[in-house]
Design an enzyme around this catalytic site. Sequence first.
Site, PDB file in Angstrom:
ATOM      1  N   SER A   1       0.859  -1.179   0.000  1.00 40.60           N
ATOM      2  CA  SER A   1       0.000   0.000   0.000  1.00 40.60           C
ATOM      3  C   SER A   1       0.894   1.227   0.000  1.00 40.60           C
ATOM      4  O   SER A   1       2.069   1.154   0.388  1.00 40.60           O
ATOM      5  CB  SER A   1      -0.876   0.005   1.255  1.00 40.60           C
ATOM      6  OG  SER A   1      -1.497   1.270   1.458  1.00 40.60           O
TER       7      SER A   1
ATOM      8  N   TYR B   1      -3.080  -0.915  10.170  1.00 34.31           N
ATOM      9  CA  TYR B   1      -2.915  -1.182   8.739  1.00 34.31           C
ATOM     10  C   TYR B   1      -1.552  -0.690   8.253  1.00 34.31           C
ATOM     11  O   TYR B   1      -0.826  -1.401   7.553  1.00 34.31           O
ATOM     12  CB  TYR B   1      -4.043  -0.493   7.976  1.00 34.31           C
ATOM     13  CG  TYR B   1      -4.057  -0.767   6.488  1.00 34.31           C
ATOM     14  CD1 TYR B   1      -4.662  -1.913   5.983  1.00 34.31           C
ATOM     15  CD2 TYR B   1      -3.496   0.135   5.583  1.00 34.31           C
ATOM     16  CE1 TYR B   1      -4.701  -2.160   4.620  1.00 34.31           C
ATOM     17  CE2 TYR B   1      -3.522  -0.106   4.231  1.00 34.31           C
ATOM     18  CZ  TYR B   1      -4.135  -1.257   3.750  1.00 34.31           C
ATOM     19  OH  TYR B   1      -4.157  -1.504   2.390  1.00 34.31           O
TER      20      TYR B   1
END
Length: 258
Positions: free
Chosen positions: A149, A162
């Site tokens: 990401s 995350y």
Amino acid sequence: MTVSLTTSLFDLTGRRALITGSSSGIGLELARGLAQHGASVVLNGRDGGRLEAAVHRLRSEGFEASGALFDVTGEAGVKAGVAEVLTTGPIDILVNNAGIQRRISLLDVTLATWDEVLRNNLTSALLVSREVVPAMIARGGGKIICTLSLMSEVGRRTTGPYTASKGGLKMLVKAMCAEWAEHNVQINGIGPGYFETEMTAPLMQDEQFSGWVRGRTPAGRWGQPQELAGAAVFLASKASDFVNGQVIYVDGGMLAIL
């Protein structure tokens, strides 16, 4: 001659790919992209109904697809699941795509939630990779691709678990490269920016946040999941045989600017 050579670099005919977390969203689009270039794809998920529907969808589009129902967060389940996949053929390409998001502040996150996110996003990649790679080494090589990401590089409020998991996954890519590159196994990552998926649906519905994404991204829009397929095909193909331990960010330019 030149066209044929160029095309062959990205030809995945005869190759078999296992894509974790691929019943929908980015995982399904990565599987479709690999299949479009000739790969036989094995979809993975832990919801049997959704997995069966995804397999049927790809088959209806003319692709060779099958399903592998197992939970990537448990060691025993991963061992059994990968072993079953290997009984029907080799895994030439592994895409560690499974992941979840739990939006909560670091002050409020429980240890259970923290562990859940890291187990799904980071630990799962180790568990699946180490079950797949011995056979790759025995055959003389393979490809491992991890879905990272842009938050492997930057943080944002309420994304602590995350961000930590995706930053850790970036470093796991490098660690796996350090251990397995000598065996002709290439391990790399794809780092999506903001894409339109089920996971980001709440953010897209927030007009203020969605407007911020469009304004912050040089491309001026959210990404579409199919726009990640090109990076996956490159990293799965002969074209990337000397690319190892790297991350390709597909983010519309977001990380390039202040």
